[in-house]
Motif scaffolding. Structure first.
Motif, PDB file in Angstrom:
ATOM      1  N   SER A   4      31.025  24.253  33.172  1.00  0.00           N
ATOM      2  CA  SER A   4      31.739  25.508  32.959  1.00  0.00           C
ATOM      3  C   SER A   4      31.196  26.182  31.709  1.00  0.00           C
ATOM      4  O   SER A   4      30.664  25.539  30.823  1.00  0.00           O
ATOM      5  N   PRO A   5      31.329  27.497  31.641  1.00  0.00           N
ATOM      6  CA  PRO A   5      30.825  28.186  30.453  1.00  0.00           C
ATOM      7  C   PRO A   5      31.601  27.743  29.223  1.00  0.00           C
ATOM      8  O   PRO A   5      32.760  27.325  29.320  1.00  0.00           O
ATOM      9  N   PRO A   6      30.977  27.849  28.094  1.00  0.00           N
ATOM     10  CA  PRO A   6      31.640  27.385  26.872  1.00  0.00           C
ATOM     11  C   PRO A   6      32.939  28.140  26.649  1.00  0.00           C
ATOM     12  O   PRO A   6      33.056  29.328  26.949  1.00  0.00           O
ATOM     13  N   ALA A  14      26.574  27.272  22.229  1.00  0.00           N
ATOM     14  CA  ALA A  14      27.536  26.354  21.629  1.00  0.00           C
ATOM     15  C   ALA A  14      27.774  26.747  20.179  1.00  0.00           C
ATOM     16  O   ALA A  14      26.935  27.412  19.571  1.00  0.00           O
ATOM     17  N   LEU A 204      21.516  21.893  30.057  1.00  0.00           N
ATOM     18  CA  LEU A 204      21.993  21.408  28.765  1.00  0.00           C
ATOM     19  C   LEU A 204      21.615  22.381  27.662  1.00  0.00           C
ATOM     20  O   LEU A 204      22.412  22.682  26.775  1.00  0.00           O
ATOM     21  N   ASP A 207      23.643  25.785  28.278  1.00  0.00           N
ATOM     22  CA  ASP A 207      25.098  25.787  28.143  1.00  0.00           C
ATOM     23  C   ASP A 207      25.600  25.104  26.884  1.00  0.00           C
ATOM     24  O   ASP A 207      26.667  25.425  26.386  1.00  0.00           O
ATOM     25  N   ALA A 208      24.887  24.113  26.408  1.00  0.00           N
ATOM     26  CA  ALA A 208      25.411  23.366  25.267  1.00  0.00           C
ATOM     27  C   ALA A 208      24.549  23.539  24.041  1.00  0.00           C
ATOM     28  O   ALA A 208      24.807  22.943  23.003  1.00  0.00           O
ATOM     29  N   VAL A 210      21.717  22.362  23.324  1.00  0.00           N
ATOM     30  CA  VAL A 210      21.036  21.149  22.885  1.00  0.00           C
ATOM     31  C   VAL A 210      19.558  21.464  22.651  1.00  0.00           C
ATOM     32  O   VAL A 210      18.963  22.247  23.383  1.00  0.00           O
TER      33      VAL A 210
ATOM     34  N   SER B   2      34.097  20.994  28.913  1.00  0.00           N
ATOM     35  CA  SER B   2      32.750  21.543  28.999  1.00  0.00           C
ATOM     36  C   SER B   2      31.830  20.753  28.093  1.00  0.00           C
ATOM     37  O   SER B   2      32.251  20.067  27.180  1.00  0.00           O
ATOM     38  N   LEU B   3      30.562  20.900  28.385  1.00  0.00           N
ATOM     39  CA  LEU B   3      29.584  20.217  27.556  1.00  0.00           C
ATOM     40  C   LEU B   3      29.671  20.702  26.116  1.00  0.00           C
ATOM     41  O   LEU B   3      29.557  19.926  25.182  1.00  0.00           O
ATOM     42  N   ALA B   4      29.888  21.988  25.983  1.00  0.00           N
ATOM     43  CA  ALA B   4      29.905  22.545  24.638  1.00  0.00           C
ATOM     44  C   ALA B   4      31.080  22.011  23.842  1.00  0.00           C
ATOM     45  O   ALA B   4      30.949  21.681  22.671  1.00  0.00           O
ATOM     46  N   HIS B   7      30.806  18.879  21.697  1.00  0.00           N
ATOM     47  CA  HIS B   7      30.288  18.851  20.343  1.00  0.00           C
ATOM     48  C   HIS B   7      31.389  18.615  19.346  1.00  0.00           C
ATOM     49  O   HIS B   7      31.217  17.931  18.359  1.00  0.00           O
TER      50      HIS B   7
END
Lengths: 613, 386, 369
Positions: A4-6, A14, A204, A207-208, A210, B2-4, B7
């Motif tokens: 899912s979007p942040p 992020a 990754l 979206d995150a 990284v 979520s991945l974010a 963190h």
């Protein structure tokens, strides 16, 4: 799509991702290893930077120092001189601190093979101290992303290569790191799995936020990176974006299309022409890279090739890489490969073709309705094909498709459960030694006796095939000369660079001048330069009517085959010339597919059929 | 989820329970032990095989020794003597009439000893001092000596019997009253089986640990492990705990078999026994880890473990061969072998009881050994690949 | 055919000798074991710690004590004066033997009454205790004989005249060292052969060999011959050290000895190749070799006599080739046993060897795939 979007209102990245920030800063690093009494330099004054939220690729031939560099960044090695900073922390002094912000997947994925998929995930979650509250969601997400959901109870050792690699990645991602280090994550993995892995990595990053630092041998993967660092023999040759690398080659990339000519023959001829740095087969055409400052003259280049057309094409990263590596002065003993014009391409024994010319006689390899069961499981199910004399025949497939099983049956290493299997007119399994004397075999691990010297290996394999006296001496001399192994004749084979091991393995398989050559992933893990040289030799053999059966993961290599079979789940999906296979996969003049796309189309189509039935 | 967002959760997970990593490592190790047949073989099969073989098969106590008895001139006197021989559980006499026959029997290994009563036995006996010729096969020196000792016993009993029958008490100036403490039957099983526990625990503690740790290096899992934010002590403890428990399991299995199956007396307290084995196990585990850190390769680790832990535990620990009769340099060497101290405690705990003067010094030595080997492995292991 | 086998054998030797690990296995462990076993594996006792508790100040008691003090087998560690002192000395393993001479010893002796000395022995190690008791009896016996002569006591009606053949001083080392020849030859041969196929499987060279025009029998011979040659070389080296280093007499002839060794090695190589055919990894090979070696050594008569085992286990030892080799080694070394007396040892080994090789060939063919 599960990510899912942040949730942060700030934007698409992020929270703490600021593009431009330096995540990895390697400053003038030197590193050597002690190999017996020799001091072998691995890195010689390497400096490079990787930025936040970017994919930085380390690209270079075997032995360039990629793994050493990644281990230094992970704090697993200490540099002899220089400094490695990861997010401002010194990777050597504060390795625990650095390891708390990065995740590292070593070449062999670091999986416990006696543990199940879930148990491996649990272990790494414990090690990364992921709290129990977050675990379930995280596992769900990772399992979905990697497609491992149905296999959580399977032992990791029982997974296919591609699945192991995805599990390895999932384990390194149980906690989302700020920096992800991947050491040749796609080696030995089929194209489908490679594509999936890249999808995960890209998601990754997007979206995150990284940052990723990875090494690879696949030049096409460079195009997926934001930044590429080209390493060779422990030195950085260049660092730039892949686009910039390609741009430099503008005006030096060409294709030649000659209707009616066999691409292999055409390629071999063009490669020897002056001013040509590189020639490869691509989509039934030959792609050329010309030497800097010279523009190939269509008239001289294509003399005698009626209807041949020379076209300028868009350059790609690979062209630039080959140009970079080939124009370097080879360092002591280890040549990274030169243009073929300068290599001795004339085989002294080639003049007299030892094997009768292509004839209409029965096929050299005939496979009919072959099955192989392991318990309830069909590794090969009703496979039929044949290979004619002098053909280069490719066997392609994803991991676990059954091509290795098929291959082992053809070599007589595994008896089929049903069906008939004839090689050179005889049943390999039943016909014994004399039939096998006409085969050459080279396995993917370049299975040589590591502690024996090059010459001792050649001695053994020539005697094994009954060579003696003058003929044996002549063949050994031929192998040393032809494969440029003479300066290394007394070196221990285990210490040779991978490319040389591959040459030696091929030399050993050719000692007795076999009529049929079996090659099991002969280029696995070998760098692009060595792979080119290898295929040149296969070309020459095929010209001399040696029948070649080869399996490979590199789909661009499929173009070198006269015909090929694509396998999945133990059956053949498509069989024919590269052009025919592409057409079967849905390639058309309007929508041309390259071999990799064709392959993936074919596999996906069967999976869809399998899912609906 | 979520991945974010993850963190941010990282900081909370850092605060997660402290033992999480260790628990994960220990659980992983147990799962690997259960799934690897060779670990099971070393941990459970080998101890049972060893105990059964040693308990039933190994004995230094000779019984039914075949002995050739050559009587040159049979008489009532000689018959009385051979009757004594026949009654002895130690001998199985084979009556022969010619010496060369007996010698041939000895050379063909049909008999282990020859006893000859000469033709003048009866006559010389009356004037005193009739010689009884005894020849033992000295190839197996230990058995040869035992046979001589048993014959001595037969001879004494024969003399006493004769004295009683004749009404004239035997005139031996000094007689020896033998008192054997702790193991009055002098059964070798009673001292071999306790000592064997040290061997079994060496196998589990040192050999198995060295092999499994080297396996992690070989398979590349150690590299992945080191790259995670795990501390070195967590990795070491993650190995130590499972194999410690496995070793303790082997110990309980061995003690149970020793007492219930082989009837070895256990005169000391279980508490002391377990305290000593804990110390020994720690020392053995330390050695195993040290070996694997140096070797990093299963084949070499296995070889080295056999040479520096298993063989010394077998030969230099006093388990089978008495340390006091070794040459001085070897006696010195035995001091750095943990099994030596453990064997001393084991034999005492089983046969004698809690003897402070044995338990304390040997226990102290074991603690030093454990500290030394564990400390060295901690020192030698770092979070680097080199 | 012969040339191909020769190529395999040469290759096998090169692999074994150029690989530092296998070179290590062939050279270091046997050397260490030979030294350790040769020096440490002994049931002989020296310096038995003796505590003396003498309540009789008389000269006779002192004379008896002198017998102990002059013996090389005993050494005084304590002189005690009270009963209570005995227990801690024995419990704490300070003294193995306590000699107690009562206050009436001299008087009883003079009065021709049986004078008793009490001997307390720590029985924790039963073998040591037995050996120590033997020494005590010997010393008291010598005292008795001298005393009887000096005081005109009529001699005993009969006495034992013991002698030991083949090993007159009953030295354990003479027994142990020839045994080591067999033991180490077995260990090295097993390690060389049991790991050889597994190593090739792990390195992938086995497939390469199978694809070459070798027959299974040739491959097997190529593995067996190096095992045989290395075993023989190892045995010869140890025999040299035994004869010139440890000074063990070698009375018999070498033909007999080597006939036994070759037959034994054929049997051992057969077992090694069986393990090798079954093992997929070197670790399994090592474990298999270990699981075979431990019982094979214990049930061979190497350290403890087969005759002392329960009858069932004695039957089991009949299939153990080491059992026969040990008899041959000790016979040839110490007794000079001629060839014909050892036929009973030769034929079982030959039979075991034939069965093992046949089984290994069968297993090898089955496990090719």
């Amino acid at each position: 799509m599960t990510i899912s979007p942040p949730t942060s209102p700030g934007g698409t990245l992020a929270p703490n991702a600021e593009p431009g920030e330096i995540v990895v800063d390697v400053r003038q690093v030197h590193k050597h290893f002690q190999l017996g009494k020799r001091r072998v330099p691995a890195l010689r004054g390497v400096s490079l930077r990787a930025l936040r939220g970017r994919v930085t690729g380390l690209i270079g031939p075997d032995g360039a120092g990629k793994t050493t560099l990644l281990r230094l960044v992970a704090g697993l090695l200490a540099p002899d001189a220089g400094q490695v900073l990861v997010l401002g922390r010194d990777a050597t002094q504060d390795s625990l601190g650095v390891q708390a912000v990065l995740s590292y997947m070593p070449q062999r994925f670091g999986l416990y093979e006696d543990l199940t998929v879930m148990e491996n995930l649990e272990l790494y979650a414990d090690l990364q101290r992921v709290s129990h509250a977050h675990r379930r969601d995280r596992y769900q997400e990772l399992l979905h992303m990697t497609g491992l959901g149905p296999f959580t109870r399977r032992l990791a050792g029982r997974l296919s290569g591609g699945m192991k690699q995805k599990l390895g990645l999932a384990c390194t991602l149980v906690r989302v790191p700020e920096l992800l280090l991947l050491d040749e994550p796609t080696v030995g993995v089929d194209p489908l799995s490679r594509r999936e892995l890249w999808a995960i990595v890209n998601r990754l990053v997007r979206d995150a936020g990284v940052s990723v630092l990875l090494s690879t041998l696949y030049l096409d993967e460079a195009e997926h990176c934001h930044e590429v660092v080209v390493l060779d023999q422990g030195e950085v040759l260049d660092q730039d974006s892949p686009r910039a690398f390609s741009e430099r080659m503008r005006g030096r990339s060409w294709t030649v299309e000659a209707p009616g000519a066999r691409p292999r023959t055409l390629r071999a001829r063009l490669a020897r022409s002056p001013g040509v740095l590189d020639a490869v087969i691509q989509d039934e055409r030959v792609r050329l890279v010309s030497e800097a400052g010279t523009r190939p003259e269509a008239d001289t280049l294509l003399a005698g090739l009626g209807g041949a057309v020379l076209k300028s094409v868009e350059p790609r990263f690979e062209d630039s890489f080959i140009a970079l590596v080939r124009t370097r002065i080879p360092k002591a003993g280890v040549s990274t490969g030169r243009p073929e014009t300068r290599a001795s391409t004339q085989d002294p024994t080639a003049a007299a073709s030892p094997h009768p010319a292509r004839s209409t006689d029965s096929p050299v390899i005939a496979v009919r309705d072959v099955e192989r069961r392991f318990g309830e499981f069909y590794a090969v199910h009703g496979v039929s094909f044949h290979v004619d004399r002098g053909e280069v025949f490719g066997l392609l497939g994803a991991n676990g498709a059954g091509k290795s099983t098929m291959f082992r049956m053809l070599c007589g290493l595994l008896p089929p459960s049903a069906g008939s299997l004839r090689v050179a007119g005889v049943d390999v399994r039943r016909a014994a030694a004399d039939a096998r004397a006409r085969l050459g075999y080279m396995s993917q691990r370049f299975s040589l006796y590591g502690y024996l010297s090059v010459r001792q290996n050649l001695n053994f394999f020539s005697s094994a095939y009954g060579l003696a006296g003058g003929r044996r001496a002549a063949r050994i001399a031929w192998a040393l000369e032809q494969f440029q192994l003479a300066p290394l004749a007394d070196s221990t084979s285990a210490d040779l660079p991978l490319g040389y091991k591959q040459r030696l393995a091929l030399a050993c398989a050719l000692m007795h001048e076999p009529e049929i050559l079996f090659l099991d992933e002969p280029t696995s893990g070998v760098d692009p330069v060595a792979r080119r040289e290898f295929w040149r030799r296969i070309d020459e053999l095929a010209e001399r009517n040696v029948t070649v059966l080869v399996t490979t993961h590199f789909l661009e290599e499929a173009e070198y085959c006269d015909r090929l079979a694509i396998m999945a789940s133990g059956v053949i999906l498509a069989l024919g010339t590269p052009a025919e296979v592409k057409r079967l996969a849905g390639s058309s003049p309007e929508h041309p597919l390259d071999m990799e796309e064709a392959f993936i189309h074919l596999i996906e189509r069967t999976e869809r059929v399998g899912a609906t039935s | 989820m979520s991945l974010a967002a993850d963190h941010r959760t990282r900081s909370t997970s850092e605060r997660g329970s402290r033992g999480l990593r260790l628990r994960g490592l220990v659980r992983k190790e147990f799962l690997e032990i259960i799934r690897d047949p060779s670990s099971i073989a070393i941990a459970f099969l080998l101890p049972v095989v060893l105990l059964l073989i040693f308990g039933f098969g190994v004995s230094l106590d000779a019984e039914h020794v075949p002995i050739a008895v050559v009587v040159d001139q049979p008489s009532a006197e000689t018959a009385a003597f051979t009757a004594h021989l026949e009654r002895s559980p130690y001998f199985e006499p084979l009556l022969l009439f010619r010496m060369d026959e007996a010698e041939r029997a000895m050379r063909a290994r049909r008999v282990s000893a020859i006893l000859r009563l000469r033709s003048d036995f009866a006559r010389r006996r009356r004037i005193g001092g009739a010689p009884i010729q005894v020849i033992v096969n000295g190839v197996d020196a230990n058995t040869g000596r035992l046979v001589m000792g048993y014959l001595d016993g037969v001879w004494i009993r024969w003399l006493e019997q004769r004295g009683r029958d004749a009404g004239e008490p035997l005139d031996v100036p000094v007689s020896v009253q033998e008192r054997v403490w702790f193991n009055s039957e002098l059964e070798s099983r009673n001292f071999l089986v306790p000592g064997l526990i040290a061997i079994i625990m060496t196998l589990i503690g040192a050999l198995l640990t060295a092999m499994v740790m080297a396996r992690e290096w070989e398979r590349g899992t150690m590299e992945a492990l080191l790259a995670t934010p795990v501390a070195v002590w967590e990795i070491l403890l993650g190995k130590l705990i499972p194999y410690f428990l496995l070793g303790t399991g082997g110990m309980i299995l061995s003690v149970t078999l020793a007492v219930w199956l082989f009837g070895v007396p256990l005169r000391g307290s279980l508490a002391v026994l377990f305290a000593a084995s804990t110390l020994f196990l720690l020392a053995a585990l330390g050695m195993g880890m040290l070996i694997s850190i140096v070797a990093k390769n299963q084949f070499v680790a296995g070889q080295v473990a056999i040479i520096v832990t298993f063989l010394p535990a077998f030969i230099l620990s006093g388990f089978l061969f008495d340390i006091r009769s070794m040459p001085a340099p070897l006696q010195l060497l035995t001091h750095i072998i943990p099994a030596r101290y453990f064997v001393a405690i084991l034999q005492t705990e089983f046969l004698a009881g809690d003897v402070p003067s044995v338990v304390w010094p040997n226990g102290f030595a074991l603690s030093i050994m454990a500290l030394l080997f564990l400390g060295l492995s901690r020192l030698k292991s770092g979070k680097r690949l080199e | 055919m012969r040339r191909r086998i020769l190529a395999l054998v040469i290759k096998e030797f090169l692999v074994l000798l150029k690989d530092p690990r296998s070179r290590f296995v062939i050279i270091i462990p046997p050397f260490v074991q030979l030294l350790v076993f040769g020096f440490a594996a002994s049931f002989d006792l020296n310096d038995i710690p003796l505590a003396v508790y003498c309540e009789d100040p008389g000269a006779d008691a002192q004379e008896l004590l002198a017998g102990f003090r002059h013996s090389p087998h005993f050494s005084d560690v304590a002189v005690i004066a009270r009963d209570e002192e005995i227990r801690p000395l024995v419990d704490g393993r300070v003294a193995l033997v306590v000699l107690h001479i009562g206050p009436r010893f001299s008087r009883d002796l003079r009065l021709r009454r049986p004078a008793a000395v009490q001997v307390i022995v720590d029985g924790r190690d039963s073998n040591t205790a037995l050996v120590a008791l033997g020494y005590v009896r010997g010393i008291v016996d010598r005292f008795n004989r001298r005393w009887a002569e000096q005081h005109g006591v009529p001699a005993l009606p009969a006495r034992l005249q013991p002698r030991a053949w083949f090993n007159p001083n009953l030295e354990s080392r003479w027994f142990v060292v020839p045994g080591i020849v067999g033991l180490l030859t077995l260990v090295v041969t097993m390690l060389v052969t049991a790991l050889s196929v597994a190593r090739e499987r792990e390195q992938g060279t086995f497939d390469q060999t199978l694809v070459a025009p070798f027959r299974p029998g040739e491959i097997l011979l190529g593995k067996a011959i190096p095992g045989l040659v290395i075993g023989l070389a190892e045995a010869s080296g140890i025999i040299l050290v035994a004869v010139y280093g440890f000074r063990i007499p070698l009375l018999g002839d070498l033909t007999t000895l080597y006939t036994g060794l070759v037959l034994f090695l054929i049997a051992a190589v057969g077992i090694g190749l069986m393990i090798s055919s079954l093992a997929v990894t070197q670790q399994q090979g090592l474990l298999g070799a270990f699981l075979f070696l431990v019982p094979a050594i214990i049930l061979s008569g190497f350290a403890t006599p087969i005759a002392n085992m329960p009858p069932f286990l004695q039957q089991v030892t009949l299939v153990n080739p080491l059992r026969y080799l040990l008899v041959i080694l000790r016979g040839v070394f110490l007794e000079g046993t001629p060839f014909h007396l050892l036929l009973d040892q030769f034929w079982p080994m030959a039979l075991i060897g034939a069965v093992n090789l046949a089984a290994a060939t069968w297993l090898f063919r089955r496990r090719l795939y």
